[in-house]
Design an enzyme around this catalytic site. Sequence first.
Site, PDB file in Angstrom:
ATOM      1  CG  ASN A 128      -0.369  -0.178   2.514  1.00 51.63           C
ATOM      2  OD1 ASN A 128       0.710  -0.757   2.636  1.00 51.63           O
ATOM      3  ND2 ASN A 128      -1.016   0.317   3.544  1.00 51.63           N
TER       4      ASN A 128
ATOM      5  N   GLY B 202       2.392  -6.036   7.657  1.00 51.09           N
ATOM      6  CA  GLY B 202       1.471  -6.915   6.946  1.00 51.09           C
ATOM      7  C   GLY B 202       0.368  -7.408   7.853  1.00 51.09           C
ATOM      8  CB  SER B 203      -1.907 -10.255   7.497  1.00 54.16           C
ATOM      9  OG  SER B 203      -1.090 -11.421   7.518  1.00 54.16           O
TER      10      SER B 203
ATOM     11  CD  GLU C  24       4.570  -0.703  13.128  1.00 54.80           C
ATOM     12  OE1 GLU C  24       3.355  -0.467  13.363  1.00 54.80           O
ATOM     13  OE2 GLU C  24       5.477  -0.376  13.908  1.00 54.80           O
ATOM     14  CG  LEU C  25       1.211  -7.108  13.011  1.00 56.42           C
ATOM     15  CD1 LEU C  25       0.990  -8.184  14.066  1.00 56.42           C
ATOM     16  CD2 LEU C  25       1.915  -7.677  11.791  1.00 56.42           C
TER      17      LEU C  25
ATOM     18  CB  CYS D 293      -1.976   0.364   8.464  1.00 58.08           C
ATOM     19  SG  CYS D 293      -0.998  -0.782   7.474  1.00 58.08           S
TER      20      CYS D 293
ATOM     21  CD  GLU E  78      -6.085  -3.944   8.180  1.00 58.35           C
ATOM     22  OE1 GLU E  78      -5.494  -2.863   8.282  1.00 58.35           O
ATOM     23  OE2 GLU E  78      -5.491  -5.038   8.145  1.00 58.35           O
TER      24      GLU E  78
END
Length: 473
Positions: A151, A227-228, A247-248, A281, A375
């Site tokens: 993204n 990511g996830s 960083e999720l 995010c 999400e």
Amino acid sequence: MKQSLWIGGEYRPTLSYIKLKNPYNLEHIADIAVAEKEDVVAAITAAHQATVDMQEIPAFKRAEILEKVASFLKNEREECAKLISKEAAKPLKAARAEVDRTIMTYTFAAHEARRIHGETVPMDAAPGGEGRLAFTIREPLGVIAAITPFNFPMNLVAHKVGPAIAAGNTVVLKPASQTPLSAYKIAEYFHRAGLPSGALNVVTGSGSVLGDILMKDERIKMITFTGSPKVGKYIRENSGLKKVTLELGSNSAVIVDDGVSLEKIIPRIVTGAFSYQGQVCISIQRVFVHEKMIDQFVEQFIEETKKLKAGNPLDEQTDVSALITRADVERTKEWVDEAIANGADLKIGGNFNDGIFQPTVLVDVPVREKISCEEVFAPVVHINRFSSMEEAINLVNDSKYGLQAGIFTNNIHYGLRAAKKLEVGGVMINDIPTFRVDQMPYGGVKLSGMGREGIKYAVEEMTELKLISFKSE
């Protein structure tokens, strides 16, 4: 165009390539190399060997390299923005904004390279510490594996590569499969800027295959991943004693209190909900509005949403374009339909044309619907009501995520209460949770991750603290 791997300061062909397509019109953009195990091992070896050269580069020269990369981005701003638009279907004006942020991120990294420091330690504060002088220094970890999402294909690479180079580390970068060209462009810039060969390597291919190799190789000292939550949890559980920064996901919320000026805040909230098709995010997914304001809020929010223009990401007027894959379009449609079937009120949108999902607004969504508690990563927002600030804060906190949250209020006490009670990594008072500037600490709690980005804070994550003590005679 055939894009090979970048290993040891040069392009390296591999056995197989896959077709990269524009998410908007499915046009063939390039053939992208698929790394085999030996390619990844070669990249790690190159990075490991380059640690010797990186340790010899003084801070000011690392800073100069980062400044040169920023200057290359400035000079080729339009080319980079169009590259992002093509591979990510990011509207061109948003892609330009990303390039501008990337320039700032590398500039901040250059600043931080010059001011990495330790501190003196008052050893005589404890009995037995007399006659000693002690201080700390920060040393690079070594080889860092960076795994980045689609993204923000340039700026999120910068948030990992920038502080890593600033601190004197070397990097093996695995960009998202849909957006590899931006990463290869950055590798070329660093090479032109004078970074030692092997200090930055780029490998593309299957995340599961490449990730397992990076996790198991003992020469990798840290993994930084965006990511996830599912993948992040797997990385943390299988990386041994490596440092890990994650960083999720998120389903960011904003509270709109009674009495605030809707004319001022609604355009801002619409921007936070629908920028880059909601594939951010910290996109606004949940809006909680005081019951006295909700009817007026919904009416004005829909009118503002109607102003958004959907279309080709390379069109200057486009606000919303295609989601990253057609599968994400289908998934979003299923989630929206489920919410409607279970009582949510669809006010606008809810459908799609090819890869473009219409900006969608739902009202009174049951909080256990996927569209609320998962999400969505799409241009979908729901608006629910609350009667008290305590209720609003509880609604925001009723989530497995906790990245950032926002609150609009004229009551300073409510703002301070929200700052204390909201279970998130960042609270934006009188702003949207989508707000981020690149020097601030950024990260979440709960399933939103662990560790912090933001150049200064990432440098701390990417260095080891060493104590040095002198004993006088």
